[in-house]
Design a protein around this motif. Structure first.
Motif, PDB file in Angstrom:
ATOM      1  N   ASP A   4       0.851  -1.198   0.000  1.00 38.09           N
ATOM      2  CA  ASP A   4       0.000   0.000   0.000  1.00 38.09           C
ATOM      3  C   ASP A   4       0.886   1.249   0.000  1.00 38.09           C
ATOM      4  O   ASP A   4       1.316   1.750   1.036  1.00 38.09           O
ATOM      5  CB  ASP A   4      -0.898   0.000   1.228  1.00 38.09           C
ATOM      6  CG  ASP A   4      -1.923   1.130   1.188  1.00 38.09           C
ATOM      7  OD1 ASP A   4      -1.916   1.886   0.194  1.00 38.09           O
ATOM      8  OD2 ASP A   4      -2.717   1.238   2.139  1.00 38.09           O
ATOM      9  N   PHE A   5       1.164   1.765  -1.215  1.00 33.60           N
ATOM     10  CA  PHE A   5       2.049   2.925  -1.334  1.00 33.60           C
ATOM     11  C   PHE A   5       1.374   4.223  -0.868  1.00 33.60           C
ATOM     12  O   PHE A   5       2.049   5.242  -0.734  1.00 33.60           O
ATOM     13  CB  PHE A   5       2.554   3.055  -2.774  1.00 33.60           C
ATOM     14  CG  PHE A   5       3.615   2.051  -3.121  1.00 33.60           C
ATOM     15  CD1 PHE A   5       4.918   2.227  -2.682  1.00 33.60           C
ATOM     16  CD2 PHE A   5       3.306   0.914  -3.860  1.00 33.60           C
ATOM     17  CE1 PHE A   5       5.910   1.292  -2.984  1.00 33.60           C
ATOM     18  CE2 PHE A   5       4.289  -0.017  -4.174  1.00 33.60           C
ATOM     19  CZ  PHE A   5       5.599   0.171  -3.737  1.00 33.60           C
ATOM     20  N   LYS A   6       0.082   4.174  -0.592  1.00 32.86           N
ATOM     21  CA  LYS A   6      -0.565   5.356  -0.021  1.00 32.86           C
ATOM     22  C   LYS A   6      -0.018   5.661   1.369  1.00 32.86           C
ATOM     23  O   LYS A   6      -0.137   6.783   1.870  1.00 32.86           O
ATOM     24  CB  LYS A   6      -2.084   5.145   0.043  1.00 32.86           C
ATOM     25  CG  LYS A   6      -2.751   5.206  -1.333  1.00 32.86           C
ATOM     26  CD  LYS A   6      -4.242   5.018  -1.214  1.00 32.86           C
ATOM     27  CE  LYS A   6      -4.901   5.075  -2.604  1.00 32.86           C
ATOM     28  NZ  LYS A   6      -6.355   4.823  -2.537  1.00 32.86           N
ATOM     29  N   GLU A   7       0.564   4.634   1.997  1.00 27.54           N
ATOM     30  CA  GLU A   7       1.163   4.806   3.319  1.00 27.54           C
ATOM     31  C   GLU A   7       2.610   5.307   3.228  1.00 27.54           C
ATOM     32  O   GLU A   7       3.245   5.594   4.249  1.00 27.54           O
ATOM     33  CB  GLU A   7       1.154   3.462   4.071  1.00 27.54           C
ATOM     34  CG  GLU A   7      -0.229   2.896   4.340  1.00 27.54           C
ATOM     35  CD  GLU A   7      -0.993   3.736   5.355  1.00 27.54           C
ATOM     36  OE1 GLU A   7      -0.374   4.184   6.339  1.00 27.54           O
ATOM     37  OE2 GLU A   7      -2.206   3.979   5.133  1.00 27.54           O
ATOM     38  N   ASP A   8       3.128   5.401   2.005  1.00 26.76           N
ATOM     39  CA  ASP A   8       4.515   5.814   1.813  1.00 26.76           C
ATOM     40  C   ASP A   8       4.649   7.337   1.927  1.00 26.76           C
ATOM     41  O   ASP A   8       3.647   8.057   1.961  1.00 26.76           O
ATOM     42  CB  ASP A   8       5.011   5.337   0.440  1.00 26.76           C
ATOM     43  CG  ASP A   8       6.513   5.100   0.422  1.00 26.76           C
ATOM     44  OD1 ASP A   8       7.189   5.514   1.376  1.00 26.76           O
ATOM     45  OD2 ASP A   8       7.011   4.496  -0.552  1.00 26.76           O
ATOM     46  N   PHE A   9       5.861   7.829   1.942  1.00 28.97           N
ATOM     47  CA  PHE A   9       6.143   9.245   2.166  1.00 28.97           C
ATOM     48  C   PHE A   9       5.393  10.159   1.196  1.00 28.97           C
ATOM     49  O   PHE A   9       4.817  11.165   1.577  1.00 28.97           O
ATOM     50  CB  PHE A   9       7.657   9.481   2.040  1.00 28.97           C
ATOM     51  CG  PHE A   9       8.095  10.869   2.390  1.00 28.97           C
ATOM     52  CD1 PHE A   9       8.412  11.216   3.695  1.00 28.97           C
ATOM     53  CD2 PHE A   9       8.186  11.851   1.409  1.00 28.97           C
ATOM     54  CE1 PHE A   9       8.810  12.502   4.016  1.00 28.97           C
ATOM     55  CE2 PHE A   9       8.574  13.144   1.718  1.00 28.97           C
ATOM     56  CZ  PHE A   9       8.893  13.470   3.028  1.00 28.97           C
ATOM     57  N   PHE A  10       5.415   9.796  -0.096  1.00 26.31           N
ATOM     58  CA  PHE A  10       4.778  10.634  -1.113  1.00 26.31           C
ATOM     59  C   PHE A  10       3.335  10.223  -1.414  1.00 26.31           C
ATOM     60  O   PHE A  10       2.678  10.809  -2.267  1.00 26.31           O
ATOM     61  CB  PHE A  10       5.597  10.609  -2.410  1.00 26.31           C
ATOM     62  CG  PHE A  10       6.959  11.240  -2.268  1.00 26.31           C
ATOM     63  CD1 PHE A  10       7.099  12.614  -2.179  1.00 26.31           C
ATOM     64  CD2 PHE A  10       8.099  10.453  -2.193  1.00 26.31           C
ATOM     65  CE1 PHE A  10       8.351  13.206  -2.037  1.00 26.31           C
ATOM     66  CE2 PHE A  10       9.358  11.032  -2.049  1.00 26.31           C
ATOM     67  CZ  PHE A  10       9.482  12.408  -1.975  1.00 26.31           C
ATOM     68  N   GLY A  11       2.870   9.186  -0.729  1.00 24.90           N
ATOM     69  CA  GLY A  11       1.496   8.731  -0.937  1.00 24.90           C
ATOM     70  C   GLY A  11       1.287   8.008  -2.248  1.00 24.90           C
ATOM     71  O   GLY A  11       0.155   7.756  -2.663  1.00 24.90           O
ATOM     72  N   LYS A  12       2.373   7.659  -2.917  1.00 24.05           N
ATOM     73  CA  LYS A  12       2.297   6.932  -4.184  1.00 24.05           C
ATOM     74  C   LYS A  12       3.647   6.277  -4.436  1.00 24.05           C
ATOM     75  O   LYS A  12       4.632   6.563  -3.747  1.00 24.05           O
ATOM     76  CB  LYS A  12       1.954   7.883  -5.334  1.00 24.05           C
ATOM     77  CG  LYS A  12       2.998   8.971  -5.568  1.00 24.05           C
ATOM     78  CD  LYS A  12       2.609   9.949  -6.676  1.00 24.05           C
ATOM     79  CE  LYS A  12       2.690   9.311  -8.042  1.00 24.05           C
ATOM     80  NZ  LYS A  12       2.524  10.271  -9.144  1.00 24.05           N
ATOM     81  N   GLU A  13       3.706   5.418  -5.442  1.00 22.57           N
ATOM     82  CA  GLU A  13       4.950   4.752  -5.800  1.00 22.57           C
ATOM     83  C   GLU A  13       5.864   5.751  -6.510  1.00 22.57           C
ATOM     84  O   GLU A  13       5.441   6.432  -7.440  1.00 22.57           O
ATOM     85  CB  GLU A  13       4.644   3.569  -6.722  1.00 22.57           C
ATOM     86  CG  GLU A  13       5.793   2.596  -6.858  1.00 22.57           C
ATOM     87  CD  GLU A  13       5.385   1.294  -7.532  1.00 22.57           C
ATOM     88  OE1 GLU A  13       6.297   0.511  -7.857  1.00 22.57           O
ATOM     89  OE2 GLU A  13       4.182   1.083  -7.742  1.00 22.57           O
TER      90      GLU A  13
END
Length: 480
Positions: free
Chosen positions: A192-201
């Motif tokens: 779930d890249f929404k949880e990543d720093f930029f909110g996306k891959e």
């Protein structure tokens, strides 16, 4: 009168009068007969010789003058009695600034292999070969900015972290701050890249071209010169995972204007090297000649480094279409006699370095610009030609290198670009902003990319791209 301010060795050798007192600092290359110091400070490939009076110099100091040590010497500039230099320094004062353990220092005054020097990349710049390459690298960086500034271009910084894949190659380094030991997952089980720093891959960029097009659509003539990254698992002499790209983008340029600029640019850079890097070029040229003598006759270069550089500036570049090139290659002796590793059998083949070099070095004996490539072997953003089969792409081919520049007229028509993106399966939502450029005041525009290390290979005559960048990044290698 005692010198208090340091003078660079290049200035002592070039303009300092005999009888002048000077202070020079640098690293010892050699120390002979307890008397003659060859000192280099990096300002030039040439050393200054310091002559020590060993009968009056402290013996403890003399023992510390070893290869690699950093020293300061003050003395009078005198005419040299030895060969190879017009002046030398009669040393009055000598100070050791930094010792180098003679038993452990890995760069003793002898020939070292390039492979060994890559293992000590933090020290290899102290050799003649790499100091010459570093100085030339600086000169070429300056020449790039000088060329574009003189032509009224604006330098644009494009992002290093990006959500787009400009080439569609897919071989990109991912950027994340997710906990790799505890990755968040979607309901479907994906990360779930929404949880990543930029909110996306996101990834490290493979090109600044798409982003610099945004500035082109307002400032007309722009360029970006920055680091780019490819996660291609390749260990060849032509590949790096981290390298630098020069990418100009010009509004109101068609493919012919693009080719004109590329030729002018490459001739300017080559001339700049010839005019401003004479000592380093002479050294690298002689180095390559000596290295060539060790090779079997059939593997030796047909031109020296200096001859290749002059070959570029003294010839008009030949221009022909990909279709014309395929006909030449199909009917060439190496193809008919099956000497090419990759035989040319039909239109649509992707040309290899051996084909590109054949056109330059054997057939035309001039640099070559190929244009109008099949659309299926080129990127989505290249302008579709009227025949519907080819795109307005162009590659510049050089001796010893093959392709040195790749570029194209960009597809400025919204409907055509939309159709190409859909056909190639590229998610349009990732490129909404790029498509907007075609919606709001679209204009014909063109650009190209020059891999800076590819240029450095050409102007230095080195055979491996790992030797023209200070710290090469390759598979299994991120040392230093």
């Amino acid at each position: 009168m005692e010198a208090k301010k340091r003078t660079k060795i290049i200035d002592v050798l070039g303009s300092t009068s005999v009888g002048t007192q000077v202070l020079v600092k640098g690293w010892v290359r050699t120390f002979r007969n307890n008397q003659f110091i060859a000192l280099n400070d990096g300002s030039t490939i040439n050393n200054i010789q310091g002559v020590v009076d060993f009968t009056t110099t402290d013996e403890k100091i003399l023992k510390r003058i070893t290869t690699g040590a950093c020293i300061s010497i003050t003395g009078e500039v005198v005419e040299s009695k030895g060969k190879g230099q017009s002046v030398e320094i009669k040393v009055d004062q000598l100070e050791i600034l930094g010792d180098a353990d003679a038993d452990k220092y890995p760069l003793q005054p002898k020939r070292h292999s390039l492979e060994f020097l890559r293992e000590i990349a933090h020290l290899r710049v102290r050799t003649n070969t790499f100091s010459a390459i570093y100085r030339m690298r600086h000169a070429m960086i300056f020449a790039v900015h000088k060329f574009f500034t003189e032509k009224g271009f604006f330098n644009i910084h494009t992002p290093i972290i990006t959500g787009s894949d400009a080439e569609g190659a897919g071989e990109m380094f991912k950027v994340t701050n997710l906990d790799l030991e505890n990755l968040p997952k979607t309901v479907e089980g994906h990360i779930d890249f929404k949880e990543d720093f930029f909110g996306k891959e996101t990834n490290l960029t493979v090109s600044g071209q798409l982003e610099v097009e945004t500035a082109c659509m307002a400032l007309s003539e722009v360029y970006t010169f920055g680091p780019t990254f490819r996660a291609e698992n390749s260990n060849t002499s032509r590949h790096l995972a981290e390298f630098w790209m020069i990418e100009p983008e010009m509004a109101f340029y068609d493919i012919n204007d693009n080719m004109d600029l590329a030729e002018e640019f490459l001739k300017y850079l080559t001339n700049y090297a010839l005019d401003n890097c004479k000592d380093d070029l002479e050294f690298l040229n002689n180095r390559a000649v000596e290295e060539d003598k060790q090779k079997p006759q059939q593997e030796r270069a047909e031109m020296t480094l200096l001859e290749r550089l002059k070959f570029v500036v003294e010839n008009d570049f030949v221009r022909l279409t990909y279709t014309e090139a395929i006909d030449i290659l199909k009917n060439s002796k190496p193809n008919k006699k099956k000497k090419f590793q990759y035989l040319i059998n039909e239109w649509g083949a992707d040309l290899q370095s051996e084909h590109e070099r054949y056109l330059v070095e054997k057939h035309f004996k001039k640099p070559v610009i190929l244009c109008d490539y099949p659309k299926d072997i080129k990127a989505f953003y290249m302008r579709l030609n009227e025949d519907g089969k080819t795109v307005a792409a162009m590659d510049v081919l050089f001796p010893g290198i093959g392709e040195i520049i790749g570029g194209a007229q960009r597809e400025e028509r919204y409907d055509v670009l939309k159709g190409k993106i859909e056909k190639m399966g590229i998610p349009e939502e990732d490129l909404w902003w790029y498509m907007d450029l075609r919606k709001f005041g679209s204009a014909p525009h063109s650009g190209f990319g020059l891999g800076f290390e590819r240029l450095m290979l050409f102007v230095t005559g080195m055979g491996n791209i790992r030797d023209v960048i200070p710290f090469p990044r390759t598979p299994d290698n991120a040392e230093f």
